[in-house]
Structures are given as structure tokens and as C-alpha cells.
Scaffold this active site. Structure first.
Site, PDB file in Angstrom:
ATOM      1  CE  LYS A 236       9.718  17.085   2.509  1.00 38.10           C
ATOM      2  NZ  LYS A 236      10.177  17.917   1.377  1.00 38.10           N
TER       3      LYS A 236
ATOM      4  CD  GLU B  15      12.290   3.229  -4.602  1.00 39.72           C
ATOM      5  OE1 GLU B  15      13.534   3.255  -4.687  1.00 39.72           O
ATOM      6  OE2 GLU B  15      11.534   3.912  -5.302  1.00 39.72           O
TER       7      GLU B  15
ATOM      8  CB  CYS C  45      15.988   4.878  -7.198  1.00 46.53           C
ATOM      9  SG  CYS C  45      14.324   4.523  -7.727  1.00 46.53           S
TER      10      CYS C  45
ATOM     11  CD  GLU D 129      21.144   6.480  -5.901  1.00 48.20           C
ATOM     12  OE1 GLU D 129      21.033   7.000  -4.786  1.00 48.20           O
ATOM     13  OE2 GLU D 129      20.221   5.847  -6.451  1.00 48.20           O
TER      14      GLU D 129
END
Ligand code: NDP
Length: 478
Positions: free
Chosen positions: A184, A258, A292, A389
Site C-alpha cells: 500500500k 523503519e 527519516c 521529528e
């Protein structure tokens, strides 16, 4: 000296032929969704609607997983490795042949500069398929036993920051090891995954080996929670990663995650400043900071702080922000209105908490989602912009005096995906690398990726490795 003016150099989008609407790719064919729901995907640079895409519901997930199971049992896992390799090599070559089209499509749907999709994303996609094609008939030499077996059907969910590259990271090792896949893509960037479905048809990949289900978070949830999935691979936010880990904990599914990062990019006083500045820019402004492993915390040794900051500000003033399809563009669009709101919110918090905000003079286009390259100085470790983040073009600058202090500050984060070290001393690089709790440590460079090199995190950045020989383990029954 007057500033150099660039004439626009737009890449033509004529090479891309978009369909008005796309179905789901199940069992080798595009098919409508069972319950008829659809959503639109837009260009984040202009807000233009690019296409309508089907939203897969639970019945579609069921169909795709059954097709993948059938293909696994009757075709794919029974093929010798050298035969699987032929398909992967074929896919890699078609990606190369269609590279320009895929790069334009990626920049249209994601907002990233064409220079990056053309020179980084798509070449790496082909490289991943070539690399894992090479492993398909050599798995017994990978160090996972004399006859390693695949796991079965992999359910894979990917984010929007490197849409086709994340697909390659997931599908290439899964197929090389003999698994089949249901993937997906993210809601905001489905188009290159759908182009990949066409590539699977073009490569005559047996039906059901790869299935692509477009949809939003609920589709992802239905996929990872489907009882007939053997393996879950997810890249995305730590929050969703936690939900997935909880959902899979009581099952036999093998999981790799991850997740996020808050990487430190550490600049010592003996580093070559101009190169370090290029590395800092590449570390946080590449792909609008939607990375990331972005070097979002700059740690500069106090003695060179003002020299580095002056050079960095000068360099930032030369970055060109605008049309992602212009070959001169350095900084493209933010991927979605929601992500822009998040970047704005955290940047406002940074100011409210007392850090000093700076951006170069920079005209933002009226339409679309844009955020200027931004630096925060006077940041303390307690500030939210130093801990969370941001996933945007925002750099938090901190200082240190000694290597030990640099290590302590770099590791002072719940994440541990990557780090960078800038110094002329090889011994200091090794000293730092052995102490930094990060899956990847770059020395005098940043954001360098290679299919032969494993990638993954410590702590809340997730578990499991993708890439390299290590990346095979996630898809083998070891
Ligand atoms: P998400 O983690 O929500 O999305 C990643 C993928 O997971 C998407 O395909 C998403 O679908 C899907 N998904 C969402 N909810 C579920 C669920 N419950 N079960 C299974 N799959 C699910 O990230 P966002 O796009 O919402 O971004 C939010 C923040 O996450 C960013 O601001 C950034 O900080 C971080 N992020 C980190 C990434 C990384 O690589 N480390 C990548 C992307 C984001 P859909 O897109 O349709 O919602």
C-alpha cells in the site's frame, strides 16, 4: 556582485500520460474496488488534481492477499532462484528505460525537485532491483543457512517521502527471497506505485506476485492486520509503527519497522567548512527535509560556530525554491497541507520556546504547499524542535565543546536512525562512530544511499534492516 539569474528550465511533463482514474492492481490486473470508494491525488506544488485513485476496502485487501497467497504457493516460491532473478532484472531494466517518465511522475505527485527524482530516487530504484536480482539464486550463500525458505505473503506499507524508492526497498528483497507482496503506497503519492504495477505487467511477472492497493490509513491497517499475511514491513511514523507492533505482537507475523529520526550532524573545528556546509544543506534540505534520516540537529563545535553559521546562511540564500519540474530547483513543495501545518506548528513552538528563527529572503508560490528553508539558533536540548521529528526543511542548531559532549548530545534522543561526523581526523571518526547510537553513521558526507548497505534504526527508530545482505533476513524464515 549581482546575483546570478536563472532562466526557468522546466522538464516537460508530456512524457507522462495520466489516466483519469486508476483501479487496484490485484492478480496482475487493474480492477475496480468492491465498495466503489475513490479519492483524488493532487500535485502539492499547484494543488491541481492529477487523477482519481481507488480506495481499497477490507474486501479488496482480502482479494489481494488471496491472489498473493495463490501466487506464492503455486508459482513464485516454486520457481528456482535463477528464474526469479530474470524477472527482477527485467523490472530493473524497464525502470531504467522508463526513468524519465517515472521521475516526472514522482515530482508531480510528491513535489520533490526533478533533479532529485531524476538523479537519486529513480536510479536507486533500478539499483535495488539489480542488486536483489543478484541475490535471488545465491541465497544459500547469504549466511542464513544452507537452504533458506521464504516467509510467504508480505504486507507492505510505505510513506510518501520516497514513494517509488520505498516500494523498491520493500518489493525487491521480498521477491528475491521467494515471497509475494501486497503493497500500500501513501494516500498522497500513489501514482508511481501504479506505474510500477504496469511495469510488472510489462515484465510478464506472474499474476498475484505483486499487488498494489491504494488507499489511506484504514487500508494500511486492514492489510497489516489481515490474518493471512506472514510478514509485515512498514516505513512511516513512530506512532503508527507502535500501533502495528501492538497489532502484530500476538500473531506469528514477522515484522520490520523503519520509523522516525532526529539525526545529529556533528561538525568539529577541524572540518573543511565549505564541504561541511554542503553536507549540512544536503542533510536537511534534500527532499524538503522529508527524510527519516535527515540531519535535523546540527551540532557545531563552539570554536567554529560563527564561521559555520555565516557560511551556512550565505549558502542558504542561494537555494532556489519553486516548481519541482524546473531543473534548477533545489527545494520543492511540501507534500501535503497536513504536513505543512505540522511544520508550521512546530516552527512556531520553536520561536515560542525562545529559539531564534532565520530564513533567507525567499518568495513562496501562491498556490500549493511551501515552506522556506529555515534555521533555528539558540536551541537547547529541551526544546521540542530539538526533540521531535519536524519532517520539513527546518534545522535546529546546537553547540558543543568536546567530543564527549557531542556524543552525549547526539545520543540524547529517543531515535537512532542516522548521524553524521565532519572532521579531518580518521581516529575521531572511528571514536565517534563506535559511540553514536545510530544505525547509519556518515563520515564527511550525508544522506548517501546504496543498495548494498544495510539501513535501519536503534531505539524508537524501529527494528530490522533493509538493504544489503542484511535486508534478506527480513524476508527469510531464519
Ligand atoms: P504515517 O505513519 O501515518 O504513514 C505511513 C504509511 O502508513 C502511509 O501509507 C499511511 O497511509 C499508512 N498508515 C497510516 N495509519 C496506518 C495504520 N493504522 N495502519 C497501517 N498503516 C497506516 O505517516 P504520515 O504520512 O501521517 O506522516 C506523519 C509523520 O510521520 C510525519 O510528519 C513524519 O514526522 C513521520 N513520517 C516519518 C517517515 C519516515 O520515513 N520515518 C515517513 C513518513 C512520515 P496514508 O498515507 O494513506 O495515511
Amino acid at each position: 556582485m549581482a546575483k546570478f539569474e536563472y532562466a526557468p528550465a522546466p522538464e516537460s511533463r508530456a512524457i507522462v500520460s495520466l489516466r483519469e482514474s486508476y483501479g487496484l492492481f490485484i492478480n496482475g490486473e487493474f480492477t475496480p474496488g468492491v465498495d466503489g470508494h475513490a479519492f483524488k491525488t493532487i500535485s502539492p506544488a499547484t494543488e491541481e488534481v492529477l487523477a482519481e485513485v481507488t480506495e481499497a476496502g477490507p474486501a479488496d485487501v482480502d482479494r489481494a492477499v488471496s491472489a498473493a497467497r495463490k501466487a506464492y504457493e503455486h508459482t513464485w516460491s516454486a520457481l528456482p532462484g535463477r528464474e526469479r532473478a530474470k524477472y527482477l532484472f527485467r523490472i530493473a531494466r524497464i525502470v531504467q528505460e522508463r526513468a524519465r517518465e517515472l521521475a516526472v511522475l514522482e515530482s508531480l505527485d510528491n513535489g520533490k525537485p526533478i533533479r532529485e527524482s531524476r538523479d537519486v530516487d529513480i536510479p536507486l530504484v533500478a539499483a535495488h532491483f539489480f542488486y536483489y536480482a543478484g541475490w535471488a539464486d545465491k541465497l544459500e550463500y547469504a549466511g542464513y543457512g544452507p537452504a533458506p525458505r521464504p516467509l510467504g505473503v508480505a504486507g507492505q506499507v510505505i510513506p510518501w517521502n520516497f514513494p517509488l524508492l520505498m516500494l523498491a526497498w520493500k518489493i525487491a528483497p521480498a521477491l528475491a527471497c521467494g515471497n509475494t507482496a501486497v503493497l500500500k503506497p501513501a494516500e498522497t503519492t500513489p501514482l508511481t506505485a501504479l506505474a510500477f504495477a504496469e511495469i510488472c505487467q510489462q515484465a510478464d511477472l506472474p499474476p498475484g506476485v505483486v499487488n498494489i492497493l491504494t488507499g489511506a490509513g484504514e487500508t494500511g491497517r486492514a492489510l497489516v492486520e489481515h490474518p493471512a499475511i506472514d510478514k509485515v514491513a512498514f516505513t512511516g511514523s513512530t506512532e503508527v509503527g507502535r500501533q502495528i507492533a501492538r497489532a502484530c505482537a500476538p500473531t506469528r507475523k514477522k515484522v520490520t519497522l523503519e520509523l522516525g529520526g532526529k539525526a545529529a550532524n556533528v561538525v568539529f573545528e577541524d572540518a573543511p567548512v565549505d564541504q561541511a556546509v554542503e553536507g549540512i544543506v544536503n542533510g536537511i534540505f534534500f527532499n524538503q527535509g522529508h527524510v527519516c534520516c535527515a540531519g535535523s540537529r546540527l551540532l557545531v563545535q563552539e570554536s567554529v560556530y560563527s564561521e559555520v553559521l555565516t557560511s551556512l546562511r550565505r549558502r542558504l540564500a542561494t537555494l532556489r525554491l519553486g516548481d519541482p519540474l524546473d531543473k534548477n530547483t533545489d527545494v520543492g513543495a511540501i507534500n501535503s497541507a497536513a504536513q505543512l501545518a505540522k511544520i508550521r506548528e512546530l516552527s512556531d513552538v520553536g520561536e515560542a520556546e525562545g529559539a531564534e528563527r532565520w530564513s533567507p529572503p525567499c518568495e513562496l508560490p501562491v498556490k500549493g504547499f511551501w515552506f522556506p528553508p529555515t534555521i533555528f539558533t539558540g536551541v537547547s536540548q529541551a526544546h521540542r524542535i530539538a526533540r521531535e521529528e519536524i519532517f520539513g526543511p527546518v534545522l535546529s542548531v546546537l553547540t558543543f565543546r568536546t567530543p564527549a559532549e557531542a556524543v552525549e548530545k547526539a545520543n540524547n534522543t529517543p531515535y537512532g536512525l542516522s548521524a553524521g561526523v565532519w572532521t579531518e581526523k580518521g581516529s575521531l571518526i572511528l571514536w565517534m562512530a563506535s559511540r553514536l547510537r545510530a544505525g547509519v553513521v556518515w563520515a564527511n558526507t550525508f544522506n548517501k544511499f546504496d543498495p548494498t548497505s544495510p539501513f535501519g534504526g536503534y531505539k524508537e527508530s524501529g527494528y530490522g534492516r533493509e538493504g544489503g545482505r542484511h535486508g534478506l533476513e527480513a524476508y527469510l524464515n531464519v
